[in-house]
Structure formats: structure tokens, C-alpha cells
Design a protein around this motif. Sequence first.
Motif, mmCIF file in Angstrom:
data_model
loop_
_atom_site.group_PDB
_atom_site.id
_atom_site.type_symbol
_atom_site.label_atom_id
_atom_site.label_comp_id
_atom_site.label_asym_id
_atom_site.label_seq_id
_atom_site.Cartn_x
_atom_site.Cartn_y
_atom_site.Cartn_z
ATOM 1 N N GLU A 136 6.915 9.809 5.665
ATOM 2 C CA GLU A 136 7.276 9.156 4.200
ATOM 3 C C GLU A 136 7.162 10.375 2.945
ATOM 4 N N ARG A 165 11.744 -5.275 -4.155
ATOM 5 C CA ARG A 165 11.991 -3.871 -3.753
ATOM 6 C C ARG A 165 12.038 -3.365 -3.280
ATOM 7 N N LYS A 180 9.566 1.833 -0.935
ATOM 8 C CA LYS A 180 9.177 1.138 0.368
ATOM 9 C C LYS A 180 7.909 1.145 0.364
ATOM 10 N N GLU A 225 7.554 -1.408 5.304
ATOM 11 C CA GLU A 225 8.375 -0.216 5.757
ATOM 12 C C GLU A 225 7.715 0.600 7.636
#
Length: 557
Positions: A200, A294, A297, A315
Motif C-alpha cells: 500500500e 473518504r 485509504k 482498509e
Amino acid sequence: MTTNSAASALVETMINYDIKYVFGIPGAKIDKLFEELEYNQSPNKPQLIIARHEQNAAFMAAAVGRLTGKPGVVLVTSGPGVANLATGLVTATSEGDPVIALGGQVQRDDLARLTHQSIPNQELLNPVTKYSVEVQDPDNLSEAFANAYQEALAAKNGAVFISIPQDVIDANVKREVMVKSPLVEQGVPAKDQLKSFVQEIKQAQMPVILAGMRASQQKATRALRTLLHDVALPIVETFQGAGVLSRDLENLFFGRVGLFRNQTGDTLLKQADLVITVGYDPIEYEARNWNKERQSKIIHLDSVVPELTQEYQPELILQGDIGDTLLALREILKGDYALSTSTKEHLLAIKKEFDDKDVPPTTQSNQGLHPLTIVNELQQHVSDQMVVTVDVGSHYIWMARHFRSYEPRHLLFSNGMQTLGVALPWAIAASLLDPKRKVVSVAGDGGFMFSSQELETAVRLHSNLVQLVWVDGYYDMVRFQEQSKYGQEAGVKFGPIDFVKFAESFGARGLRVDEQHDLSTILDEAFAISGPVVVEIPVDYSQNFKLNQNLLTDQFN
């Protein structure tokens, strides 16, 4: 004192658990324990610190918990003594400060009767603590303390309460006292989770760390700094996350967020495509403020399972020891990750804009000093190792936004409850822990009076502290918000106090900033004085209307 009394057994248990201080106010239902603390012959017994109000005693215990990472202890009598603990304990519980509170109670035979000072202690304090129990057998008292200690330190740290009936503390015991057990250690999340975390970060264009209250625990801070030396990521602090970045990582610091969503850190969080929350607690700054839309992430890294809301749905959740997890990530990422050149250039521009906000104005009004002038001058007098405690009020916003701190838990705020009156009791406790180093307490003229009676305690202990009082004659944090909402104010004005004479009446030194005595000179004098000093500073809050203006367009209402 008898060696087999419940009181002596409890003191011996405290010694086994390395309790250094007990803060409190005595009373008939618990006086046996005060006698034992005073006259116990052990050289390792806790030092008994008598306060002037139970709430302030709880604040002092909470400061010990926050500064040392070990539970502070507060001891009070029955009835109003216990009731007066409520604000101090809910503040500690909400803000993650480990505290063990001991409260006297009527004898067991009177618990069901309408008798003098008979109140349901356990039930009263259960909503504001992690753990509340009333001991019914003197042989359980040592065990109750051991379990309370363990619970106070379990994630999330907080306050616990033990109610002790008078005939329990006065009785004899048969069992041996508890010895200190090792704390339960958390581990590192599974390798697959760490691998997902790394992926990520590598995929993100602008990942940002939001460091919260538990990131400021010593082990977590050390690990975070180690990570950032090898993996340079921009970081935003909550108020209780203050000081997680050292001076040599200043280039990664983009301010603190809390209260009003109009800071540089808010802008960065909104622009981020990945927010990594480290030790973040929603009570510090609700996700509905910084993450309503939002767009990014979220990875949640903490010792505590997060509270999930519409605005906070990570997440990836990595629960475990924060420090060990950060070090494991560093081993994977070091030498294999860097922000893009365009992101670095963008961050440099934001950083310059942020740093420019700390510059005080060149001209001053005749009403008082601009808040930035006070913050800037105080910054020149405070070393990185000094503890600065901050009360709640308009000054608290200015300090949180502009005062730099480079050591964890050296700039203390009440951010969960925003409790008035915490600063002076916290400073007294900080001075106990490090009596040779100056401690600074910052309060407004409203909040200071909530706990100002503890000046006597500070004088008695010869606390090495400087208390700044920003004077404007209003509960101004309420005032400017009322003005912005209604165009007028109500219930915020109070009368004047001569804080110099007030300080002197307690035996402390009093100093005042005025036309003949500039702030820098007065602070020089205050920091050179041994013992408690109160400095009265007139402040001009006429620019406070800007504090909650220019909110980002998606601000929650």
C-alpha cells in the motif's frame, strides 16, 4: 502499625509494584491507610502527597501515569471524596493515562443503609473507569490492587477504581501480598499483513502518517523515529502525539490537528491518498472531521482495535505492539522506498507555508500581547527536556498549533475531555518526577482558577515550576465560538484578579508583564527563581475569530 493489617498489606503491595507517590486527601473511612503510608518503616514506601482537592490529586496521579508509563495512585475518603474523583478519572480514561484510584467506603454493614457518606462507589465510578470494584474481604485487597495495576496498563491505558469499606481496611489479613507480575506483551502482526502494508505504501503517491496518543509512548516513539530516518514520510501529530518527531526530523513535521479543521495538517490529510494512523484514538480528533469524504485509504497501526464509524473504516488493521511493528516495517522498507520527486517538491511548498505561520506580528496592541508573541518567547526559554503542561482555553489552541516540542509527552494537553484545571496539578507531578529541571505550566485566567489552590501544594513541595497565566478576563475559548456562531456572547465574562498578590498570598513569587516589564525580561527572571513562580501576562485575543475560520469545505457540522 501492625504488620498483618489490610492497610499494611496494601502498602506492601504498592511497594512490590514500585509505586513512588500516592496523591490524596484523608478522611475517617480510609484514615488507617493514611496512617500506614505516613508511619510505615519501609524506605521504599510511596511518598504521600496531600493535595487541596481530590480532582487535582487525580490529575497529579494521571500526570505520573502519562509521564512514566506506570500507573499513578490517588487515595481519597468516602462520599464526596470519591465523587470528586469523577472528572479526574474520566479525563485519564479518555486520554489514555494509567491511574489507580483508591476510595474509602462506609463499613460493609452500612452499605445498604442510608448512613453518613454512604454512596454506591463502584457504580458511581464504573462509567468513567476501565475497571471498578468494591473489595468485600480484606484478603482480596492485595489481589484487587494487582489486577487494577494490570488493567490500568492494558491497551488502552486508563483509570481503575477500588472501593475499600472501612472495616475492610481496618481488618487483619491472613494471605501473603501479591508480587509484581510481568505485563502481557503484544506481538507483531502476521507477515501477510506487513506485506500488504508495504504494498500500500509503495503504491501511494503521497502517504501521510497521523501520529496519535499511543505513538507518544516511549518505545513507539523510538521506533517511529528509527523508521522515519530510513523511510522519510510526512507526519502530522494529534495534540497528544506532540513531540514524537525529534529535531533532526523537523523537515517531516507538518503540524498538529485537532478541534477546527483548518490547519496545514488537515490539508495534508485531505490530499493524501494513504493515511497511516499510528496510535491514533478517535477521541483526539474524530475521523468525521479529517476523513469525511473518504478519498484516501487508511491503514490503522495500534495496540488497540479501532472503533469503526462511517468515516473511519481502515482498509488494513495492524493490531500489536506499535514499536515492534514499526521496526519490522523498517526492515522491509529501508533502502527500497522513497517519495517521488514531484511529491517532495509539493511537500516543500506546504512546509514553507506551515513554518511561516509561526512568525509573530511585528506590532502589538495596547490591550495585551499577541498569542504568537507569547508562544515564540516561551519557545526561546524552554529546552527540549522541559515538560510544558497546557490547560484548556484559547491559549491551548495557540500552543497546540505553534509551540514546537521534540520529546514525547513533554508537551501535555487534555485533548479528549478538554478538562479545565489540569495544567498546574500536572506540572506539580512533573516537578516531583524531575525536581532539578524547570517545569512550565500554561493556563488562562479562567482555567487557572479551577485548580489554583494547589499553589499551596507547589509551595509546600518547593515545586520547580513557572506558571504562566494569560489574562483577558473571559472564558475566551467559548467566547470567540459564540461570537462566530451567534454574533454575540453570553456567560463568558468574569471579574479581575491580581495574580501577583494571589501568588504571594500562597508563598509563591508573583511577576507581571506590563509597560515597565517586557515578557522576555520577566521570563528570564521567572526561570531563574527556585520554587513556584506565577507570571501574569495580558493577552490580546482580538484575532481569535480567525481560529475557526477558513474551514475546509467538507467540515462536519
